[in-house]
Structures are given as structure tokens and as C-alpha cells.
Design a protein around this motif. Structure first.
Motif, PDB file in Angstrom:
ATOM      1  N   LEU A 190       0.753  -1.246  -0.160  1.00  0.00           N
ATOM      2  CA  LEU A 190       0.014   0.022   0.103  1.00  0.00           C
ATOM      3  C   LEU A 190       1.031   1.335   0.095  1.00  0.00           C
ATOM      4  CD1 LEU A 190      -2.897   1.447   0.295  1.00  0.00           C
ATOM      5  CD2 LEU A 190      -2.555   1.190   2.761  1.00  0.00           C
ATOM      6  N   VAL A 191       0.628   2.180  -0.745  1.00  0.00           N
ATOM      7  CA  VAL A 191       1.154   3.500  -1.030  1.00  0.00           C
ATOM      8  C   VAL A 191      -0.164   4.411  -0.760  1.00  0.00           C
ATOM      9  CG1 VAL A 191       2.270   5.331  -2.608  1.00  0.00           C
ATOM     10  CG2 VAL A 191       2.849   2.714  -2.750  1.00  0.00           C
ATOM     11  N   VAL A 192       0.478   5.415   0.278  1.00  0.00           N
ATOM     12  CA  VAL A 192      -0.518   6.352   0.497  1.00  0.00           C
ATOM     13  C   VAL A 192       0.004   7.864   0.445  1.00  0.00           C
ATOM     14  CG1 VAL A 192      -1.586   7.420   2.843  1.00  0.00           C
ATOM     15  CG2 VAL A 192      -1.443   5.124   2.272  1.00  0.00           C
ATOM     16  N   CYS A 193      -0.904   8.868  -0.221  1.00  0.00           N
ATOM     17  CA  CYS A 193      -0.630  10.159  -0.459  1.00  0.00           C
ATOM     18  C   CYS A 193      -1.668  11.007   0.366  1.00  0.00           C
ATOM     19  CB  CYS A 193      -0.476  10.386  -1.889  1.00  0.00           C
ATOM     20  SG  CYS A 193      -0.433  12.056  -2.535  1.00  0.00           S
ATOM     21  N   VAL A 194      -1.060  11.917   1.134  1.00  0.00           N
ATOM     22  CA  VAL A 194      -2.084  12.561   1.855  1.00  0.00           C
ATOM     23  C   VAL A 194      -1.680  14.143   1.593  1.00  0.00           C
ATOM     24  CG1 VAL A 194      -2.535  13.473   4.294  1.00  0.00           C
ATOM     25  CG2 VAL A 194      -2.136  10.948   3.901  1.00  0.00           C
ATOM     26  N   GLY A 195      -2.735  14.727   0.973  1.00  0.00           N
ATOM     27  CA  GLY A 195      -2.629  16.082   0.597  1.00  0.00           C
ATOM     28  C   GLY A 195      -3.838  16.545  -0.163  1.00  0.00           C
ATOM     29  N   ARG A 196      -3.973  17.757  -0.293  1.00  0.00           N
ATOM     30  CA  ARG A 196      -4.976  18.504  -0.964  1.00  0.00           C
ATOM     31  C   ARG A 196      -4.978  18.049  -2.398  1.00  0.00           C
ATOM     32  NH1 ARG A 196      -6.049  24.009  -2.935  1.00  0.00           N
ATOM     33  NH2 ARG A 196      -8.493  24.433  -2.515  1.00  0.00           N
ATOM     34  N   LEU A 197      -6.056  17.593  -3.010  1.00  0.00           N
ATOM     35  CA  LEU A 197      -5.964  17.342  -4.375  1.00  0.00           C
ATOM     36  C   LEU A 197      -5.982  18.473  -5.212  1.00  0.00           C
ATOM     37  CD1 LEU A 197      -8.633  14.228  -4.159  1.00  0.00           C
ATOM     38  CD2 LEU A 197      -6.279  14.427  -3.791  1.00  0.00           C
ATOM     39  N   CYS A 198      -4.841  18.883  -5.507  1.00  0.00           N
ATOM     40  CA  CYS A 198      -4.479  20.037  -6.462  1.00  0.00           C
ATOM     41  C   CYS A 198      -3.219  20.123  -6.990  1.00  0.00           C
ATOM     42  CB  CYS A 198      -4.348  21.370  -5.384  1.00  0.00           C
ATOM     43  SG  CYS A 198      -3.226  21.305  -4.132  1.00  0.00           S
ATOM     44  N   ARG A 199      -2.948  21.018  -8.067  1.00  0.00           N
ATOM     45  CA  ARG A 199      -1.782  20.860  -9.150  1.00  0.00           C
ATOM     46  C   ARG A 199      -0.496  21.243  -7.980  1.00  0.00           C
ATOM     47  NH1 ARG A 199       1.601  24.605 -11.330  1.00  0.00           N
ATOM     48  NH2 ARG A 199       2.739  23.687 -13.161  1.00  0.00           N
ATOM     49  N   GLN A 200      -0.602  21.898  -6.785  1.00  0.00           N
ATOM     50  CA  GLN A 200       0.687  21.860  -5.996  1.00  0.00           C
ATOM     51  C   GLN A 200       1.078  20.483  -5.606  1.00  0.00           C
ATOM     52  OE1 GLN A 200       0.023  23.702  -2.216  1.00  0.00           O
ATOM     53  NE2 GLN A 200       2.231  23.719  -1.641  1.00  0.00           N
ATOM     54  N   ASP A 227      -9.186  16.020  -0.376  1.00  0.00           N
ATOM     55  CA  ASP A 227     -10.130  16.374  -1.426  1.00  0.00           C
ATOM     56  C   ASP A 227      -9.384  17.717  -1.951  1.00  0.00           C
ATOM     57  OD1 ASP A 227     -12.292  16.877  -2.991  1.00  0.00           O
ATOM     58  OD2 ASP A 227     -13.755  16.485  -1.222  1.00  0.00           O
ATOM     59  N   GLY A 228     -10.239  18.405  -3.038  1.00  0.00           N
ATOM     60  CA  GLY A 228      -9.640  19.605  -3.486  1.00  0.00           C
ATOM     61  C   GLY A 228     -10.289  19.871  -4.890  1.00  0.00           C
ATOM     62  N   VAL A 261       4.777   6.265   2.205  1.00  0.00           N
ATOM     63  CA  VAL A 261       4.028   7.354   2.189  1.00  0.00           C
ATOM     64  C   VAL A 261       4.689   8.316   0.955  1.00  0.00           C
ATOM     65  CG1 VAL A 261       3.267   9.393   3.243  1.00  0.00           C
ATOM     66  CG2 VAL A 261       3.228   7.244   4.353  1.00  0.00           C
ATOM     67  N   VAL A 262       4.018   8.968   0.147  1.00  0.00           N
ATOM     68  CA  VAL A 262       4.585   9.633  -1.285  1.00  0.00           C
ATOM     69  C   VAL A 262       3.736  11.008  -1.186  1.00  0.00           C
ATOM     70  CG1 VAL A 262       2.929   8.720  -2.869  1.00  0.00           C
ATOM     71  CG2 VAL A 262       4.956   9.775  -3.579  1.00  0.00           C
ATOM     72  N   LEU A 263       4.920  12.157  -1.519  1.00  0.00           N
ATOM     73  CA  LEU A 263       4.232  13.192  -1.866  1.00  0.00           C
ATOM     74  C   LEU A 263       4.972  13.951  -2.883  1.00  0.00           C
ATOM     75  CD1 LEU A 263       1.917  15.480  -0.817  1.00  0.00           C
ATOM     76  CD2 LEU A 263       3.820  16.608   0.585  1.00  0.00           C
ATOM     77  N   ALA A 271       6.813  20.578   3.812  1.00  0.00           N
ATOM     78  CA  ALA A 271       5.508  19.875   3.818  1.00  0.00           C
ATOM     79  C   ALA A 271       5.419  19.183   4.975  1.00  0.00           C
ATOM     80  CB  ALA A 271       5.402  19.171   2.668  1.00  0.00           C
ATOM     81  N   LEU A 272       4.110  19.227   5.544  1.00  0.00           N
ATOM     82  CA  LEU A 272       4.089  18.522   6.971  1.00  0.00           C
ATOM     83  C   LEU A 272       3.749  17.054   6.717  1.00  0.00           C
ATOM     84  CD1 LEU A 272       1.351  20.814   8.930  1.00  0.00           C
ATOM     85  CD2 LEU A 272       3.735  20.260   9.629  1.00  0.00           C
ATOM     86  N   ALA A 273       3.081  16.495   5.719  1.00  0.00           N
ATOM     87  CA  ALA A 273       2.848  15.159   5.511  1.00  0.00           C
ATOM     88  C   ALA A 273       3.977  14.244   5.651  1.00  0.00           C
ATOM     89  CB  ALA A 273       2.054  14.949   4.084  1.00  0.00           C
ATOM     90  N   PRO A 274       4.935  14.376   4.914  1.00  0.00           N
ATOM     91  CA  PRO A 274       6.027  13.630   5.004  1.00  0.00           C
ATOM     92  C   PRO A 274       6.657  13.537   6.413  1.00  0.00           C
ATOM     93  CG  PRO A 274       6.698  15.058   3.189  1.00  0.00           C
ATOM     94  CD  PRO A 274       5.420  15.617   3.889  1.00  0.00           C
ATOM     95  N   LEU A 275       6.918  14.546   7.328  1.00  0.00           N
ATOM     96  CA  LEU A 275       7.209  14.468   8.659  1.00  0.00           C
ATOM     97  C   LEU A 275       6.250  13.863   9.557  1.00  0.00           C
ATOM     98  CD1 LEU A 275       8.169  18.410   9.130  1.00  0.00           C
ATOM     99  CD2 LEU A 275       9.607  16.645   8.843  1.00  0.00           C
ATOM    100  N   GLU A 276       4.835  13.972   9.263  1.00  0.00           N
ATOM    101  CA  GLU A 276       4.046  13.102  10.051  1.00  0.00           C
ATOM    102  C   GLU A 276       4.125  11.428   9.621  1.00  0.00           C
ATOM    103  OE1 GLU A 276       0.479  16.446  10.059  1.00  0.00           O
ATOM    104  OE2 GLU A 276       0.342  14.807   8.351  1.00  0.00           O
TER     105      GLU A 276
END
Length: 379
Positions: A190-200, A227-228, A261-263, A271-276
Motif C-alpha cells: 500500500l502506497v498512501v498520499c496525503v494532501g489537498r487534491l490540487c496541482r501543487q 479532497d480539493g 508514503v509519497v508526496l 510539507a507536513l505530511a512527510p514529517l507526520e
């Protein structure tokens, strides 16, 4: 006489990493006995989180991007500042930084925290106007607070002259920890990506890379958490091995469920997600944007850092980790230790308090003299 400083945070956006940073700062500042008010729009997750803390929230009706409503938004914020009478204003992200600096214009100590530069998010004339504003608006910031040295250097190279301070992002290492419940998860890596769904955040690049990962790693699955504005476009044509989980109040559940986990961001501050994810002892793959290299421990370089907008490189990095369980375990342990040592939330909130203290001491010293000023301010 001892003075309890009154801090006004101005925030737009009201979800994602900015909301998390503001919430964490407010919680620490209230616990330290400061008076805190937050001005922000309705919606998102921020208002509910702040009210749970017992923080005073004042409604500031502002759109996410500058537009024809900006003059009215600035006037509303100026009136709000007059009502609240803060000792210091802390503006978060580009829109709040624009409106707050125009509303206050240096009359109060103002901290501007970009949370990634606005001119990186735009192109052409819009990018040029955003950069020109940041160069001009820096005169009304007592401190420009960057979350990484790379973010600061991006500002310097862009010609922004400012009184800089770098305070790396921190995360709650008790909330984000390896132990605890995890999100529902089926069979397969399982690969998880956490973040607003946007171009950034670059989920489109991740989806372009994903077929190659699935070709090489049998049963691999991808979950996009968030979501986004790009949600519908990203869902269109996504394969069955990709799940869209939507928003969640507890991203730690998904980090713990992940093998990787990927961003794949196109720009960031840090970014906070990789730290979390690393706090949850999960290996991460991130793109080489501002703050990414600084947030990773040495053992993660260069295999966990890939160029932005490069699906092939992203697929190779994800595949290599998914096929190497001992490496994932080692990187996860290194990541947890790294966050505990350098990115614990208390380090970040204490450093921000030091910035406030420095600025408020300067103001008090100008009014009552330097010796008495040091006695008056307490945080």
C-alpha cells in the motif's frame, strides 16, 4: 506591571497544512497563557479545531485568492484589528499575508509566514505581480518566518529583502507515532498520499507513474487521502488499484496502514505530511522542492528524493521501496528518530514564541526603556 501579550493570527486557507500549523501554534500559545484570537473565513477544518481549544475566532470573509473583493477584505481586517487590539499579528500564507500587511502597514509587529511562496504557484503575469507584491510587502513585516532554509533562499534569490527567521515545521510526535489503530486496508503493498487534491501536490504526476509501479509490484494499491479542486479530474480514468479516501480527521490512521508514503509536490515550504509519516515510522518518497531535503534524514538521500514532474523517477523510487521490506523498516526507524530529534512540535512552537518575545521586547523597550521592557513582557 506584567503584560500578557495578545496575538492575532490571520489565516486563509482554512484547511490542510496551514490549518494544522495554526491550530498547533494556538494550542501551545493558549497553554503558555497568551491571549489568542484567530481571524479566518468559514469552512475548512480550522474553526472547529480552534473552538475545541477554547480559542476566540473572529470571522473574516476572505476568498482563497486575491480578486475584486480584496479592498473590502482589507478594510474588514483593519476594523477587526481595531476591535481586537492585538499586540502582534501573525499572518499565514499568501492571501492572509497580503491582506494583513495592507491592513496593518507596520503599525503593529507583523509576522508573515508564507507556507510556500505565492509566485511559485502562478505563471506569467500573475506570477510577476505576486513577486512584485512580495518584494514591496516585505517592508511591512517585522519578521518573515520561513519553514525551511530553502524557502528563505527562494525568497532571497527572488529579490525579496526581509528580516528573515527560519523555524522548521514540527509535528505532534505523540499523535503521529507507530503504535495505534490504522485505516482499513486490504491485501497487497500500500502506497498512501496525503494532501489537498490540487496541482501543487502533484497527484497527477503520481497517477502517471502508477501503472509502472503496478506492472512491477504485484497487487500494489494506492490511496489518495484528501479532497480539493482536482478531485473529479484525478478520479476520471484512475485504475481500480487507486482509492480516493476523501478527507479525514486523523491522517495517522492512513500513515500507519501504509508501506510507503509519497508526496510528489511541485512546490512547498516544508510539507507536513512527510514529517507526520516519518513520525509514524513510515518511509517516504518526496520531490526535491523547498524543504524536502531538509526534512529528510541523511539515510533517506538520495533514494527517497526525486525530481518534481518526473513520473518515471517517481515510479522507480516507489518500486524500489515496495520490493525491499528490510529497507522500508530501516528508513522508517531512521525517520522516526529524525523527527523526534529535529521536528518535534514543541521545538517549532517554542521557536515561534521566541520570535514573538523578541519583537514585543523591542516594542516595549521603545516605550519604557530597555531595562524595564525586559521585565514587562512574559510569554
Amino acid at each position: 506591571m506584567r503584560i500578557t501579550p495578545h496575538i492575532l493570527h490571520v489565516a486563509q486557507p482554512v484547511e490542510g497544512g496551514v490549518a494544522r500549523v495554526v491550530t498547533d501554534l494556538v494550542a501551545a500559545q493558549l497553554a503558555a497563557g497568551l491571549r489568542v484570537t484567530v481571524a479566518c473565513p468559514r469552512g475548512g477544518t480550522l474553526t472547529d479545531a480552534l473552538r475545541t481549544l477554547g480559542c476566540t475566532v473572529r470571522r473574516w470573509e476572505a476568498t482563497r485568492s486575491p480578486g475584486y473583493r480584496l479592498p473590502a477584505e482589507v478594510r474588514q481586517l483593519a476594523r477587526l484589528c481595531g476591535d481586537v487590539r492585538p499586540d502582534l499579528v501573525h499572518a499565514h500564507s499568501a492571501k492572509a499575508g497580503l491582506a494583513a500587511r495592507l491592513a496593518v502597514r507596520g503599525a503593529l509587529p507583523t509576522v508573515f509566514q508564507p507556507h510556500a511562496w505565492s509566485f511559485e504557484a502562478a505563471e506569467g503575469l500573475v506570477a510577476r505581480v505576486a513577486l512584485d507584491w512580495e518584494r514591496f510587502g516585505a517592508r511591512w513585516a517585522a519578521r518573515v518566518l520561513c519553514v525551511s532554509e530553502a524557502e528563505r533562499l527562494t525568497g532571497v534569490r527572488a529579490g525579496i529583502t526581509a528580516p528573515w527567521r527560519v523555524v522548521p515545521n514540527g509535528v505532534d510526535t505523540h499523535r503521529f507515532r507507530p503504535e495505534g489503530d490504522s485505516a482499513r486496508s486490504g491485501a497487497g503493498p500500500l502506497v498512501v498520499c496525503v494532501g489537498r487534491l490540487c496541482r501543487q501536490k502533484g497527484q497527477d504526476v503520481l497517477l502517471a507513474a502508477w501503472p509502472e509501479v503496478v506492472r512491477q509490484v504485484a497487487g500494489a494499491r494506492l490511496v489518495l487521502v484528501g479532497d480539493g479542486p482536482d478531485a473529479d479530474r484525478l478520479r476520471a480514468g484512475a485504475p481500480a488499484s487507486v482509492e480516493f479516501a476523501g478527507t479525514t480527521t486523523d491522517t495517522a490512521l492512513w500513515y500507519r496502514a501504509a508501506d510507503v508514503v509519497v508526496l510528489p509536490s511541485r512546490w512547498e515550504g516544508m510539507a507536513l505530511a512527510p514529517l507526520e509519516a516519518m513520525a509514524c515510522a513510515r518511509p517516504v518518497v518526496v520531490t526535491d522542492v523547498d524543504g524536502a531535503g531538509e526534512s529528510l534524514p541523511p539515510g533517506h538521500l538520495p533514494s527517497c528524493l526525486v525530481p518534481p514532474d518526473d513520473p518515471a523517477a517517481l515510479a522507480r523510487a516507489l518500486t524500489a521501496l515496495l520490493l525491499d521490506e528490510p529497507l522500508r523498516a530501516a528508513l522508517g526507524a531512521q525517520g522516526r528518530a529524525h523527527v523526534l530529534a529535529g521536528h518535534d512540535l514543541r521545538h517549532a512552537t517554542d521557536a515561534v514564541s521566541d520570535v514573538y518575545r523578541e519583537l514585543l521586547d523591542l516594542v516595549t523597550a521603545q516605550v519604557v526603556g530597555p531595562d524595564e521592557g525586559r521585565k514587562c513582557i512574559t510569554t
